[in-house]
Every structure is written in C-alpha cells, then in structure tokens.
Design a protein around this motif. Structure first.
Motif, mmCIF file in Angstrom:
data_model
loop_
_atom_site.group_PDB
_atom_site.id
_atom_site.type_symbol
_atom_site.label_atom_id
_atom_site.label_comp_id
_atom_site.label_asym_id
_atom_site.label_seq_id
_atom_site.Cartn_x
_atom_site.Cartn_y
_atom_site.Cartn_z
ATOM 1 N N ARG A 142 -5.354 -11.381 -1.080
ATOM 2 C CA ARG A 142 -6.174 -10.287 -0.952
ATOM 3 C C ARG A 142 -6.559 -9.818 -2.365
ATOM 4 O O ARG A 142 -5.779 -9.017 -2.978
ATOM 5 C CB ARG A 142 -5.662 -9.222 -0.184
ATOM 6 C CG ARG A 142 -6.551 -8.315 0.507
ATOM 7 C CD ARG A 142 -6.235 -7.392 1.741
ATOM 8 N NE ARG A 142 -7.263 -6.675 2.156
ATOM 9 C CZ ARG A 142 -7.566 -5.218 2.359
ATOM 10 N NH1 ARG A 142 -6.304 -4.697 2.073
ATOM 11 N NH2 ARG A 142 -8.612 -5.076 2.948
ATOM 12 N N MET A 174 -1.291 0.504 6.798
ATOM 13 C CA MET A 174 -2.206 0.497 6.141
ATOM 14 C C MET A 174 -3.237 1.555 6.069
ATOM 15 O O MET A 174 -3.697 2.065 4.935
ATOM 16 C CB MET A 174 -2.807 -0.829 6.369
ATOM 17 C CG MET A 174 -3.205 -1.779 5.040
ATOM 18 S SD MET A 174 -1.997 -1.904 3.561
ATOM 19 C CE MET A 174 -1.692 -3.693 3.562
ATOM 20 N N ASP A 221 -5.815 -2.031 -1.395
ATOM 21 C CA ASP A 221 -4.612 -2.972 -1.373
ATOM 22 C C ASP A 221 -4.950 -4.633 -1.777
ATOM 23 O O ASP A 221 -6.262 -4.866 -1.608
ATOM 24 C CB ASP A 221 -4.372 -3.079 0.098
ATOM 25 C CG ASP A 221 -3.359 -4.194 0.197
ATOM 26 O OD1 ASP A 221 -2.315 -4.349 -0.202
ATOM 27 O OD2 ASP A 221 -4.037 -5.193 1.220
ATOM 28 N N THR A 229 5.137 -10.931 2.266
ATOM 29 C CA THR A 229 3.649 -10.750 1.475
ATOM 30 C C THR A 229 3.878 -9.916 0.597
ATOM 31 O O THR A 229 4.397 -9.147 0.794
ATOM 32 C CB THR A 229 2.693 -10.175 2.911
ATOM 33 O OG1 THR A 229 2.933 -11.128 4.114
ATOM 34 C CG2 THR A 229 1.327 -10.049 2.313
ATOM 35 N N VAL A 284 4.886 -8.957 6.352
ATOM 36 C CA VAL A 284 3.408 -8.150 6.406
ATOM 37 C C VAL A 284 3.351 -7.280 7.879
ATOM 38 O O VAL A 284 2.444 -6.449 7.771
ATOM 39 C CB VAL A 284 2.332 -9.569 6.867
ATOM 40 C CG1 VAL A 284 2.520 -10.217 7.765
ATOM 41 C CG2 VAL A 284 1.052 -8.981 6.741
ATOM 42 N N TRP A 293 1.819 -6.733 -1.331
ATOM 43 C CA TRP A 293 0.667 -5.974 -1.162
ATOM 44 C C TRP A 293 1.057 -4.501 -2.332
ATOM 45 O O TRP A 293 2.072 -4.380 -2.647
ATOM 46 C CB TRP A 293 0.414 -5.428 0.296
ATOM 47 C CG TRP A 293 1.531 -4.183 0.641
ATOM 48 C CD1 TRP A 293 1.312 -3.000 0.521
ATOM 49 C CD2 TRP A 293 2.604 -4.681 1.681
ATOM 50 N NE1 TRP A 293 2.397 -2.143 0.981
ATOM 51 C CE2 TRP A 293 3.432 -3.292 1.758
ATOM 52 C CE3 TRP A 293 3.222 -5.633 1.873
ATOM 53 C CZ2 TRP A 293 4.342 -3.230 2.401
ATOM 54 C CZ3 TRP A 293 4.561 -5.573 2.646
ATOM 55 C CH2 TRP A 293 5.102 -4.367 2.960
ATOM 56 N N GLY A 312 -2.959 -8.176 -2.980
ATOM 57 C CA GLY A 312 -1.620 -9.080 -2.786
ATOM 58 C C GLY A 312 -1.714 -10.405 -2.429
ATOM 59 O O GLY A 312 -2.684 -10.909 -1.907
#
Ligand SMILES: Cc1cc2nc3c(=O)[nH]c(=O)nc-3n(C[C@H](O)[C@H](O)[C@H](O)COP(=O)(O)OP(=O)(O)OC[C@H]3O[C@@H](n4cnc5c(N)ncnc54)[C@H](O)[C@@H]3O)c2cc1C
Ligand code: SF4
Ligand code: SF4
Lengths: 427, 553
Positions: free
Chosen positions: B287, B414, B439, B452, B407, B454, B441
């Motif tokens: 991302r 989020m 965000d 994951t 995740v 982030w 990551g």
C-alpha cells in the motif's frame, strides 16, 4: 524571494532529509555499480560532508557556530564542482530544496571571510586586471582570433548575433583557431554575425560558481553595459560556461538576450540545409554533456514569490516556482550535429544528459582542488573508454582541457576532441 | 572529549590520513538531526552526540584493526552504511563513527543465485547487477538508496518484495562480521569460501546472536560482507525508461502488470490479503501512495507523473471532478505488481487476481490504469528509487499506528486510527491535513505471506518548531490510543528503549530499571550474558537490550 544569503537557506538546511540521493544518479537511471555515483566531490573525498547533503548540514553547523571555517571546512566548501548533479537527483523527489544554489552560497560566505585558495585568487585578480580568468593572458590579445575575418564590430555596427568566444577560445592554443572556424563558418552559412571588438571580455560566470559574487557582478555589469550599448539581442557562443552565464546568471541580473550554443545554431542550419557535411569521418565517439550546457543550461524563468503552506503544512510556492531539474537542458542539438556527420558512430556512456558525470573543471575546482579535478576527469575517461569509443567529444573548452590532460583508471589517455574539430573536418 | 593522540594516530595509520577526521566540520555533520531522526527509531527533537572522529575503513582488516584500537582505549564505536536512521549514529561523547562508504563491492554468483555484498552496496546497484543475470534482490521499503547489508544485519528489511522474496533477514546466506572485540566471524557460505550456499548450517546458528529478530542495530560489531539470496527476475537486463526528469516511466515491460486494487470495506481488504498470501501470485505488493494521505493521493500522483508538476497544483487537482471521484474510489487500496515468467504464467496470475477481487467485491482503479500512470508506478515499485517522496510534502514525517502483524488486527481499527489522526489534523495546524488515513506498508512482512506491515505517515515541517512539537503531542496521543487497544508499541517507538530522547545511550542502570518491569526480564538477562561474551568492554552503545542478572549485581 530567491534565497541569496546563507541565512536564507536555513529552512532548506533543516528540511533536507539526509536521504543521500544527491550522491547517486537518479536511481532509476543507474545501470551499473561502477558508474552509479554522481557527485565528484563525495566520490573523491568519501565523507558525507563533501556531498550536497553534507554541505546543507555544514551550512547549519557554521551558522550555529558549532564549527569554525576550519581547513577541512574550507576544502569541503570549495571542492564542489558546482556541476548540479545533486540538484537533479534531489529534485526527483523534493520540490522545495535547491542544493546547488546552497553550495554556491556556502562558497560565497567562505569568500566573504577570506577563506579561499591562492589559485582562485590569481584567477580573480586576473579577471580584475585583464578581464579574463586565465592568468597570464592579456586583454590586448583577446580578440586576435578574429583578425582579418571581417566580422562586424558590434560597437560600431549591428548584427543579428554577437559571437562570444569566451576566454578559452580567445586565448587557448588550438582553441583560438576553433573560434575562428565557427565564426567564419556561421558567417559563410549566412548568419548575420558580429563580435564585441575591444569591449569583448570574460563572462565572469566561473567567478560566481567559485563563490566570488562581487567579482562576478562587477564583470557581469560591465558586460551587460557593453551588450546594451551595442544593442545586442542574441548571442551565440561555443563555450558552455559562457552559455550558462548569459542564459542563466545574467538573466537573474535583468539581461534579456537570446542565447544559443554553436551546436544549437549548427543543428538549425543543418535542418534548414544551410550547413552540409560533405566528408566522412570513420570514428566511434562518445559525447560528454557539459554541465553548463546540459542540466544547467535550462532557460531562465523569472520568479519572485514566497513559500505558502497549504493543508496546514504542505509546502508550495506562491506563485509556482520554476523547478530547474535538468529537463530542458541542451542535450539533443550537439548529438544531432554529431549524428549528421557521415561515417561517425556515436556511442552513449551510462551517465548522460541531465545525469551526466562532470568533467571536474567546474566550480573553479581545477584551481582550488586539482586532485579532485583530475580524479573526476579520470573517472569520465574510464567511463568513455568502457563504451569502446575512440574519442570523447565535448562542447565546452573547459571540459576539453580537463579531459585532454587526464588519464583513465588504468593510466591511459584517450583522445578528447571538441565538437568543432569534427564539424571542421566534416564540412 | 577528544580521543587520545595515540589512539587517533593509530587509527590514522590503519586507514590513512584522508580516511579519518576529527575536524568539527566533519564530525558535526555526522549527527542525526530532526529532519531525519523524525524518520523512525531515534531522537525526535534532539541531535545525537558528536562523534570524536569519523573513520572510513576500506577493508575487513582495517575494520578489525580499528575495533582493536577501540578495545585498547575503551572507545565506543557505531557503524553505519547508508544513514537512514538514528540507530546508525553514536550515542555517547566518547565514540567514533564508522562510515562504511568505502566498501561498496557487489559480486553476483548467478549459479547459486546469490549476491556477495559489502556494506555500501545500495539496493539500486545490487539490483541492476543482479538483473543482468535474470535475478533480483529483496528491496526493503526504505528504498533502493539504502544498504542491502545494513537492512539485513541491522534492521528488518521488509518492503513490497517481501511477500515474494522474503524480508532481508530471511535472505541471509552467510556473513562476515568483525565482532565488538575485534575477532572475525564468518558464517554460512562466506565461512566456506562461497562453495556452498545454504544458510548458517550445519550446526548451531549464530544468527540469533548477530541479528536476532529486529536486527542488531549496530550493536554487535561490523558486518563487512554478506551473501544474500537472489530471486528470479523475468524482465530485461536493464529496465528501459521513457519520460522527462523527474517523471521517468518504465518502458515496454510486456510481462509485468501493475494494478491498484480497491475495496469497499476493510474487511474485504484484509480477506484479499489473506487470499493473496495463499495464492502466491504477487511479485510486489505494497500500500504505497496512500502514504500521501487519503484525500490527496490522486492529486499527488497526477503531479508526480507530470514532469512539470508542482505542489501548487495540489489544491486545484484535488478539486478536479475527475480526480476527486477517482480518488474517492481508491479510498481503501493497495498496489500490486504481477510478473509473468511465461505468457501462461501471467494469464494465470491475472485470473487469480480477478478471482480474489470477485470474492472480495474489489476492483482495479481505472485512474491507475492510464498508461503513463501505470508505467510510472511500475518503475517506482520495481526500483523503489523514490523513497524520499516520504518527506516531500512537508520535509519530514513520523510514523504512527505502525506495526508488523496480522492484517486482521489492523484492518478493523483503520477507520478509528484514521478518525483520531483526522481530528488532530483539523484541531491543530501542526501536521498536514491529508484525510486522516495515510497508512502505507507491505502486503507481507515475511516471505510467503502472513504478517502485514502498516504505518500511518504524519507529515510535518522539520523547520517549524511548533510543527515538531505538535507532531510529538499527536504521536504520544496515538500511542496512548494504541495501548488502550492492546496493541503495544508503535513501530516508530521500537527503539525508544535503545536511545534516550536526548540522543544519548541509556546507562546500564536505566536499562535494568526498564527491563525488570517487562513480562520476561530473563530474556534481557540472557542477552546480558551474550553481550559479556561478545562485547566484554561494552563498546557499541545501548541498542543491545540487557538487564544485569540479579546474581551479578
Ligand atoms: C524513510 C524510511 C523508511 C523506512 N522504511 C522501512 C521499510 O519499509 N522496511 C524496513 O524494513 N525498514 C524501513 N526503514 C528502516 C530502514 O530499514 C533501515 O534504516 C535500513 O534497512 C537500513 O539502512 P540504513 O540506511 O538505515 O542503514 P544504516 O543507517 O547504515 O544502519 C541501520 C542500522 O544498521 C546498523 N548497521 C549499518 N551498517 C552495518 C554494518 N556494516 N554492520 C553491522 N551493522 C550495521 C547501524 O548501526 C544501524 O543501527 C525505514 C527508514 C526510513 C528512514
Ligand atoms: S540534498 Fe536532497 S538528495 Fe541530498 S540528502 Fe538532502 S534531500 Fe536528499
Ligand atoms: S554540484 Fe556537483 S560536486 Fe557539488 S555537491 Fe552537487 S554533485 Fe557534488
């Protein structure tokens, strides 16, 4: 407002993020480990202090009084060739930093404090006395190259273009003939050409790149007065330093003249069929982009504005500030001239155009830091040789001089030629 | 405190006069300052101490000899290769900085699919050398300007390629270390002269001692060479580019695709990640551009892709109806790159992506399918050469709500994290107001998928003291919020116990006091023993976390 004093650069010093991109080619253009570096000074001295980032940091340290202008500080300041490669790499991602302008501001502060080298002083003294930055030369002999050419003397007559030879082409052995060649050839191709006669003198551009702002401004003032008095509206020059001086440095002082490098005019004449190459040259060459013609040769865009933050903290400039990232430098004209020469083969080096490696002569480094200057030229020859070319061609007499006397990493020389030489052989 | 003359001269004799300096103009420029220290893991509003000398060794032997001198005179030392983070700078007034800039060698062993790298071989050069042999290296998210070796020896090294290639520490096949007492240790393939290429076996591995999980952050001596695993690169020997500086774009990479995948809900996003971890079809996953902020990423991309783009175009572009509506559609997004080893392989991967999107109600952003945009993004992700864009908006940034974890832990939080940040953006002028969610990551923080990465980017002005202070206040608030959610330390604080806020090392007493209250103090006592064995004179600062065992006190 454009930053002029070292203090004006304080925000940039503190906003530089130590990413060290200014030590490398734009990463997406790196082709090998061997030729990935871009900053001659950082590559030669190795300490980060000698990179554009190091200089931002050094500026801050000096302003804060955390270091004096020590011997090593002075070396770090003056060993910048002002080639601008850091500027291009930095601006790939940053929209609010001007590392090259800061490097020069740092030099200016050192000069104000009397921190410079004897070799630099000799050149500046000579500029004052003889209107050239080549110590040992006399103003009285400056325009000998133009003798009997029948060029118009612009102090008495008008012409479309003023031919500005520059110090190297005016005095240099083997170079004065080239000035003569260009002037004669352009005139024969129907270009309405003149020269400044007794009013011809050094552009002074190098003084600025060395940090001698006062000397530059004095010289530029005299030249601007002479050009205005002669009613000159267009200049053509074979020297990349002069090109940069008129196009960028003088423009900041208010001079508005069209400035062309001879290779640009030659490319136009070739396209129009007014210049034709008749002879073949069986040779493979590689082309060295002079910094002052390439990435530093972009057109000047006037700007007077202020920083404006939007969305709380995002930096913008009001009005938008010109971003000199090397996009509009002169890269194609000299190449198209070379490509038009029958039989001549052009092979490119890895570091070209806006991310070209400097020859080492810029920023007065051949005077202040001769070892750096020759190591930088050596690196360029090594790269040139790796292409398999027979010769390295350039479009700047300062580059030529530095490359001519250099040897590559294996101690071998390589033929360095001015683009003029090839054009002269081919017409 | 200047070094003893004898010690300084001894170092000069080892590396040569021009490769060591104690001049204030040099040593002062080897301090970490706000604009960079803000970038993770370091002092926030202070400078690190001034090293007494900066030393540039040119060989393993020179490193060894310099470290011996440090041992003889009790001088602290800290090594750094590419200086992206505060953890590479010294933490005391009696320390020297070892800068590995003179050791930048890269050798590609194509047969064994590995590169032997020296510390100053940055990702960009290792990658281009590897690509000549149809190979590629994992590139940590910090970008291709950082040292491959430092990422692997000193830190984590996860990024867009980690899903396919594993993180830096997973790629170590062998290493050469000069330990803090000056002894040389060679492990894995480097220990056996490169003739075999498994990891650090057979027999007990020293990996846990030398780098552990997080990386040894310069506290276990100097790694001088490393063999790292390379991975298939089904592209040309050199990625051709087109376009004007600064908006270079990848040219004609026929067997590569890049997409920005978008989702309606975070739940769908998390589920897609899980499916991608299982499907094994993604070459790069990150991302990425949301780091600019949810409200401005579309406009920013428009600026970046245009060589004449300027930040003054930002507000008008944000108001452009097309950019606005496309930006809205990319609210919950991730960038991926597919690489086809063959045409069929690519077709299969495309199909797999479409199937994941079908199952998660996702779509491919049209905006990002524009040819120039696609080619720009492809070059960006493949070379990771624009990491300084992290800083470009305001000159600096700091992470908040940063973790490397499942995740499904992050996704449900989020919007709450985003709302907290948006509130600060609206209530104070100190951080950039970019839409809360900023965000970014990696799709995976471990090879093959699982965790994951982030992290929210908080953009602030390193020149503006109020902005620095306000950012710190926000980050403190965000950390309190993370603790209230049971999430532990934010990524930006992972080194908070390794260096004091004033930039200096912790004393042993301070560390003892910190670690005795942690759930498993015995770990730090074990590390104390390790340090006593490898670093008896305690010369590398407080990044090696230790607690004095009770029976020693
Ligand atoms: C903007 C930014 C983004 C980042 N993004 C990511 C990311 O996405 N993923 C990620 O994993 N990390 C990330 N990081 C952290 C970063 O990975 C590390 O800083 C990097 O991997 C190491 O490179 P460096 O340039 O920081 O190395 P250095 O600053 O040179 O060193 C980093 C650490 O390694 C030690 N070290 C350096 N050289 C050696 C050596 N030769 N021997 C032993 N130890 C050594 C240093 O002492 C220091 O503690 C980011 C950092 C920044 C500033
Ligand atoms: S001058 Fe520019 S390229 Fe160099 S470190 Fe600073 S931000 Fe990076
Ligand atoms: S102008 Fe050239 S020599 Fe000077 S810092 Fe920049 S890249 Fe280095």
């Amino acid at each position: 407002m454009i930053e002029t004093t070292l203090e004006d650069f304080r925000p940039m010093m503190e906003r530089c993020s130590n990413c060290l991109a200014c030590k490398w080619l734009p990463y997406e253009k790196i082709e090998s480990r061997r030729f990935g570096r871009n900053c001659p000074s950082a590559a030669y001295y190795s300490f980060n202090t000698y990179s554009a980032r190091g200089r931002f940091h050094l500026g801050q340290v000096l302003l804060d009084g955390r270091s004096e202008f020590t011997e090593q500080a002075v070396e770090a300041i003056h060993s910048c060739t002002a080639c601008g490669s850091c500027d291009v790499s930095c601006k790939i991602t940053r929209y609010n930093l001007e590392p090259l302008a800061h490097n020069i501001a740092l030099k200016e502060r050192a000069v104000e404090l009397g921190k410079y080298y004897p070799g630099q002083k000799a050149a500046i003294d000579c500029l004052e006395a003889e209107r050239t930055m080549l110590p040992g030369e006399r103003h009285s002999a400056r325009t000998d190259w133009a003798k009997d050419l029948g060029l118009k003397d612009l102090t008495r007559e008008k012409a479309e273009y003023a031919f500005f030879a520059g110090c190297q082409y005016s005095f240099g052995s083997g170079l004065a003939e080239k000035a003569r060649f260009w002037a004669g050839m352009l005139r024969d191709a129907g270009v309405d050409l003149g020269y400044l006669g007794k009013a011809d003198m050094c552009c002074g551009g190098r003084a600025k790149q060395m940090g001698f702002k006062g000397a530059f401004e004095k010289q530029a003032g005299a030249n601007i007065a002479a050009l205005k008095a002669a009613g000159v509206t267009a200049i053509v020059t074979p020297c990349s330093d002069c090109y940069h001086a008129f196009k960028r440095q003088y423009a900041t002082l208010g001079l508005e003249v069209k400035t062309l490098h001879v290779s640009e005019l030659a490319a136009d004449l070739l396209a129009e069929g007014r210049l034709k190459f008749k002879k073949s040259i069986d040779m493979t060459v590689t082309y060295h982009d002079p910094c002052h013609l390439g990435r530093l040769g972009e057109p000047y865009v006037p700007w007077d504005g202020v920083e404006k933050k939007v969305l709380n903290q995002i930096h913008t400039w009001d009005p938008p500030r010109p971003r000199y990232a090397g996009t509009f430098g002169v890269y194609d004209a000299p190449r198209s001239v070379l490509k038009a020469i029958p039989g001549l083969r052009l092979k490119e080096m890895q570091r070209v155009r806006e991310y070209s490696w400097c020859c080492g002569a810029g920023g007065g480094c051949s005077l202040s830091s001769p070892e750096l200057s020759s190591a930088t030229a050596s690196e360029r020859l090594t790269e040139a040789r790796s292409t398999g070319a027979d010769a390295i061609v350039t479009a700047c007499p300062w580059c030529l001089r530095n490359l001519e006397k250099a040897v590559d990493e294996n101690g071998r020389q390589m033929k360095a030629v001015d683009i003029t030489e090839l054009v002269a052989l081919a017409v | 405190m200047a070094l003893e003359r004898e010690a300084y001269r001894a170092i000069e004799d080892i590396v040569g006069k021009r490769n060591v300096s104690e001049d204030s103009s040099v040593t002062e420029t080897y301090r970490c300052i706000t604009s960079q220290s803000s970038a993770h893991y370091g002092p926030f509003n202070h400078q690190t101490p001034r090293p007494q000398a900066v030393v540039l060794p040119g060989s393993t032997e020179e490193v060894r000899q310099v470290i011996r001198i440090c041992n003889r005179y009790g001088i602290q030392f800290k090594v750094a290769s590419t200086f992206w983070a505060a953890m590479g700078y010294v933490g005391s007034d009696r320390a020297i900085q070892i800068d590995m800039v003179r050791m930048g060698g890269v050798r590609i062993d194509a047969k064994n699919m590995m590169a032997i790298v020296e510390p100053y071989a940055i990702g960009a050069v290792v990658q281009v050398e590897a690509m000549k042999f149809g190979l590629n290296c994992n590139m940590a998210g910090v970008g291709c300007s950082s040292s491959v070796l430092a990422g692997a020896a000193g830190w984590m090294g996860f990024g867009p390629s980690s899903l396919f290639m594993g993180i830096a520490s997973e790629n170590i096949l062998g290493a050469e270390w000069v330990l803090p007492d000056g002894e040389i240790l060679r492990t894995g393939s480097l220990g056996s002269d490169g003739s075999w290429f498994c990891g650090e076996g057979p027999g007990p591995s020293t990996r846990a001692v030398l780098r552990g999980w997080q990386g040894s952050t310069g506290a276990m001596g100097v790694c001088t060479r490393m063999a790292v695993r390379l991975h298939p690169w089904p592209g040309p020997k050199l990625i051709p580019t087109y376009g004007e500086v600064p908006s270079y774009k990848a040219d004609g990479l026929e067997n590569f695709r890049t997409y920005t995948l978008c989702f309606n809900e975070w739940e769908d996003y998390a589920r897609a990640f899980q499916l991608f971890h299982e499907a094994d079809v993604i070459y790069l996953g990150h991302r990425q551009f949301n780091m600019f902020g949810r409200d401005i990423k579309g406009a920013m991309l428009k600026i970046l892709v245009d060589s004449g783009g300027q930040f003054s175009d930002l507000l008008p572009l944000m108001d452009d109806p097309y950019v606005k509506s496309e930006n809205e559609k990319m609210k919950i997004d991730v960038q991926i790159v597919l690489a086809g080893l063959t045409e069929r392989d690519l077709a299969y991967k495309e199909k797999a992506v479409d199937e994941v999107l079908r199952q998660t109600h996702g779509w491919k952003s049209e905006f990002m399918l524009d040819k120039e945009m696609r080619d720009f993004v492809l070059l960006y992700l493949l070379r990771l050469g624009r990491k300084n864009l992290n800083y470009t908006l305001c000159s600096s940034y700091e992470g908040n709500f940063g973790m490397s974890s499942n995740v499904f832990v992050a996704a449900p939080l989020m919007e709450e994290a985003s709302a907290l940040k948006r509130k600060w953006e609206q209530d104070t002028p100190h951080i950039a107001a970019v839409g809360g969610d900023s965000d970014m990551g990696s799709m995976s923080g471990i090879g093959g998928g699982g965790t994951t990465g982030w992290e929210f980017f908080v953009h602030f002005d390193a020149y503006d003291k109020d902005s620095i202070r306000g950012t710190k206040e926000f980050i403190d608030d965000s950390q309190r919020w993370m603790l209230s959610k049971g999430l532990g330390a934010d990524m930006g604080r992972w080194n908070a116990d390794a260096r004091r806020e004033d930039g200096y090392d912790y004393t042993q007493e301070e560390h003892d006091a910190i670690y005795k209250n942690l759930p498993q103090p015995a770990i730090f006592e074990y590390q104390w023993k390790v340090r006593e064995a490898f670093n008896p004179r305690h010369l590398t600062g407080s990044y090696y976390r230790t607690k004095t065992p009770e029976n020693v006190k």
